[in-house]
Design a protein around this motif. Structure first.
Motif, PDB file in Angstrom:
ATOM      1  N   ARG A  88      14.037 116.640  46.859  1.00  0.00           N
ATOM      2  CA  ARG A  88      12.934 117.114  47.719  1.00  0.00           C
ATOM      3  C   ARG A  88      11.584 117.123  46.997  1.00  0.00           C
ATOM      4  O   ARG A  88      10.577 116.757  47.581  1.00  0.00           O
ATOM      5  CB  ARG A  88      13.287 118.515  48.201  1.00  0.00           C
ATOM      6  CG  ARG A  88      12.210 119.288  48.906  1.00  0.00           C
ATOM      7  CD  ARG A  88      12.295 119.093  50.424  1.00  0.00           C
ATOM      8  NE  ARG A  88      11.541 120.088  51.153  1.00  0.00           N
ATOM      9  CZ  ARG A  88      10.215 120.117  51.253  1.00  0.00           C
ATOM     10  NH1 ARG A  88       9.494 119.207  50.654  1.00  0.00           N
ATOM     11  NH2 ARG A  88       9.619 121.049  51.953  1.00  0.00           N
ATOM     12  N   TYR A  89      11.599 117.557  45.735  1.00  0.00           N
ATOM     13  CA  TYR A  89      10.307 117.762  45.061  1.00  0.00           C
ATOM     14  C   TYR A  89       9.979 116.705  44.012  1.00  0.00           C
ATOM     15  O   TYR A  89       8.840 116.633  43.550  1.00  0.00           O
ATOM     16  CB  TYR A  89      10.267 119.159  44.432  1.00  0.00           C
ATOM     17  CG  TYR A  89      10.241 120.229  45.504  1.00  0.00           C
ATOM     18  CD1 TYR A  89       9.070 120.515  46.195  1.00  0.00           C
ATOM     19  CD2 TYR A  89      11.400 120.904  45.862  1.00  0.00           C
ATOM     20  CE1 TYR A  89       9.043 121.458  47.206  1.00  0.00           C
ATOM     21  CE2 TYR A  89      11.390 121.857  46.872  1.00  0.00           C
ATOM     22  CZ  TYR A  89      10.200 122.130  47.543  1.00  0.00           C
ATOM     23  OH  TYR A  89      10.190 123.049  48.556  1.00  0.00           O
ATOM     24  N   TRP A  90      10.972 115.918  43.599  1.00  0.00           N
ATOM     25  CA  TRP A  90      10.688 114.917  42.567  1.00  0.00           C
ATOM     26  C   TRP A  90      11.041 113.503  43.017  1.00  0.00           C
ATOM     27  O   TRP A  90      10.926 112.552  42.237  1.00  0.00           O
ATOM     28  CB  TRP A  90      11.449 115.269  41.267  1.00  0.00           C
ATOM     29  CG  TRP A  90      11.020 116.605  40.736  1.00  0.00           C
ATOM     30  CD1 TRP A  90      11.644 117.809  40.950  1.00  0.00           C
ATOM     31  CD2 TRP A  90       9.847 116.903  39.963  1.00  0.00           C
ATOM     32  NE1 TRP A  90      10.941 118.831  40.354  1.00  0.00           N
ATOM     33  CE2 TRP A  90       9.832 118.303  39.730  1.00  0.00           C
ATOM     34  CE3 TRP A  90       8.818 116.130  39.424  1.00  0.00           C
ATOM     35  CZ2 TRP A  90       8.824 118.934  39.005  1.00  0.00           C
ATOM     36  CZ3 TRP A  90       7.816 116.758  38.690  1.00  0.00           C
ATOM     37  CH2 TRP A  90       7.823 118.146  38.494  1.00  0.00           C
ATOM     38  N   GLY A  91      11.502 113.372  44.259  1.00  0.00           N
ATOM     39  CA  GLY A  91      11.813 112.042  44.800  1.00  0.00           C
ATOM     40  C   GLY A  91      12.959 111.352  44.078  1.00  0.00           C
ATOM     41  O   GLY A  91      13.105 110.135  44.154  1.00  0.00           O
ATOM     42  N   ILE A  92      13.788 112.121  43.368  1.00  0.00           N
ATOM     43  CA  ILE A  92      14.912 111.509  42.640  1.00  0.00           C
ATOM     44  C   ILE A  92      16.162 111.680  43.515  1.00  0.00           C
ATOM     45  O   ILE A  92      16.708 112.779  43.634  1.00  0.00           O
ATOM     46  CB  ILE A  92      15.098 112.186  41.259  1.00  0.00           C
ATOM     47  CG1 ILE A  92      13.813 112.029  40.441  1.00  0.00           C
ATOM     48  CG2 ILE A  92      16.308 111.605  40.521  1.00  0.00           C
ATOM     49  CD1 ILE A  92      13.810 112.788  39.120  1.00  0.00           C
ATOM     50  N   THR A  93      16.574 110.582  44.155  1.00  0.00           N
ATOM     51  CA  THR A  93      17.683 110.685  45.111  1.00  0.00           C
ATOM     52  C   THR A  93      18.927 109.917  44.664  1.00  0.00           C
ATOM     53  O   THR A  93      19.968 110.015  45.304  1.00  0.00           O
ATOM     54  CB  THR A  93      17.249 110.154  46.494  1.00  0.00           C
ATOM     55  OG1 THR A  93      16.744 108.830  46.319  1.00  0.00           O
ATOM     56  CG2 THR A  93      16.172 111.035  47.106  1.00  0.00           C
TER      57      THR A  93
END
Ligand code: FAD
Length: 413
Positions: A50-55
């Motif tokens: 959600r906050y670091w775009g690491i999916t």
């Protein structure tokens, strides 16, 4: 009407709501592998996405999501600790809880009804004064209250002056409360999965692969998985999993038990705890009384509950609320808690590069689920431990720079 109901039930137009996407195949590699699908692992996964775009993240859980200590705790949420470092850290979590249902769109049944801790000795009164001053300094709501104020808050509390442990004073923490533990895990899981995080249940990590001092992946009972970063968030199994990476943690593992009674009409608003009597009590929205105490006195990897603990917890609870003597117990259970020497967590770097620790949550980690996920995600994204986690670094035990919270943890959780 029955026909209408049947038609509704079988209609493909009304499919059962699926909170989590169907499981996918386990891939051969991810940016981040999180070991442990409890609240902490799931919160970390959510915050990464959600906050670091690491999916490109997977959570590996040997059982089912939220089935470890997240499912077993008594859901106490508070920030009335002793050291300013801890108060600030747990206060950030309390603030995150206040908005968590909105953030996740998931009802956490968060109830900020206040926590009352009882002092039965002069030494405890002195510690409470310290905690009240530290709490105020850090901007939290906390104050010492006298016997009359205690009786006003909890009219049914039995507090004769000639009791074995007379109530001398109280520490009142209006910010304290409870939340629905399962929903916290499910809420994070659902939103993380929607953003592409893979959640693999019934997948046990059996080894950690390290090359030239840097983690490269994990071994599982479904095959090897490569990873740039690995986080361990396995609560009572912290020492066992860390050992797979060759890391010895200063942790001892003890069972911790709790129990719940049949539902009663509402009579108890705040949470009440007593460190001298080693018990705490809260009443759920359903009316049941949740009762907990201190850890078992021996190290053990077992989640069996015991009769002697039940007897002593009941005896102590009846000293505070004698009218509960005829109430029936519904359930008793146990979890394994990873206890550190200073009763504070171990978070951040390990001796292995990119192998991150979220451990040492002992009897107090549920309340930290939002903040630990938020701060672990920040740590991984920046490959740098933020200031707020520095007091909880592993090497504090080598430098004797402890964050001692024994006096504020004991039987209050
Ligand atoms: C009886 C009891 C009462 C408590 N009361 C409170 C309270 O009131 N307030 C509070 O703040 N805290 C409380 N706690 C502590 C709190 O429950 C824990 O600190 C917290 O839930 C830890 O969350 P977690 O996500 O780290 O661990 P867990 O929820 O235990 O999740 C860890 C997961 O890791 C999985 N796992 C382990 N090994 C492996 C492996 N090799 N491979 C894959 N997966 C693995 C486990 O199956 C588990 O699901 C209590 C604990 C107990 C037992």
């Amino acid at each position: 009407m029955p026909f209408g109901l049947l038609k509704y039930g079988f209609s493909p137009g009304y499919p059962a709501r699926r909170d989590l996407p169907a499981p996918k195949d386990l891939r051969s590699g991810y940016d981040v592998v999180i070991i442990g699908g409890g609240g902490h692992g799931l919160s970390t996964a959510y915050h990464l996405a959600r906050y670091w775009g690491i999916t490109n993240v997977c959570v590996l859980e040997k059982g089912y999501l939220g089935g470890g200590n997240t499912a077993r705790n008594t859901a106490v949420i508070r920030s009335n600790y002793i050291t300013p470092e801890s108060v600030r850290f747990y206060d950030e979590s309390v603030k995150l809880y206040e908005n968590l249902a909105n953030e996740l769109g998931y009802n956490m049944m968060y109830s900020q009804r206040g926590q009352l801790t009882l002092a039965h000795s002069d030494a405890t009164v002195r510690t409470f004064r310290l905690r009240a001053e530290v709490g105020k300094l850090c901007g939290t709501r906390i104050e010492m209250i006298d016997r009359q104020q205690i009786q006003d808050l909890v009219p049914c509390l039995h507090m004769p002056e000639d009791a074995r442990y007379p109530v001398l004073a109280g520490l009142w923490h209006p910010d304290g409360g409870t939340g629905r533990h399962d929903s916290v895990a499910w809420g994070y899981a659902r939103r993380a999965a929607e953003m592409g995080v893979e959640l693999h249940q019934r997948t046990e990590v059996t080894g950690v692969t390290v090359e030239k001092g840097r983690v490269t992946g994990v071994e599982t009972d479904r095959g090897p998985v490569r990873a740039n970063h690995v986080v361990q968030a396995v609560a009572g199994m912290s020492s066992v999993v860390a050992k797979m990476a060759g890391i010895a943690l200063p942790i001892r593992s003890f069972p911790l038990q709790a129990m719940v009674t049949q539902p009663l009409k509402p009579f108890l608003d705040p949470l009440v705890s007593s460190s001298a009597l080693h018990c705490y009590v809260s009443q759920t929205a359903r009316g049941e009384l949740v009762i907990g105490g201190g850890s078992d006195p021996y190290e053990l990897y077992s989640t069996r509950s015991t009769l002697d603990l039940k007897e002593s917890l009941i005896a102590h609870t009846l000293e505070l609320f004698p009218f509960l003597a005829e109430v029936r117990l519904l359930r008793q259970w146990a979890g394994i808690t990873d206890m550190t020497p200073d009763y504070s967590p171990i978070m951040g770097e390990s001796p292995i590069k990119n192998y991150w620790l979220d451990a040492g949550w002992g009897t107090w980690g549920f309340k930290a689920t939002p903040v630990s996920g938020k701060r672990m995600a920040e740590t991984i994204a920046n490959e740098k431990v933020p200031d707020i986690l520095q007091p909880f670094r592993l090497d504090r035990f080598a430098t004797f720079d402890l964050a001692n919270e024994m006096g504020a943890t004991a039987a209050s959780h």
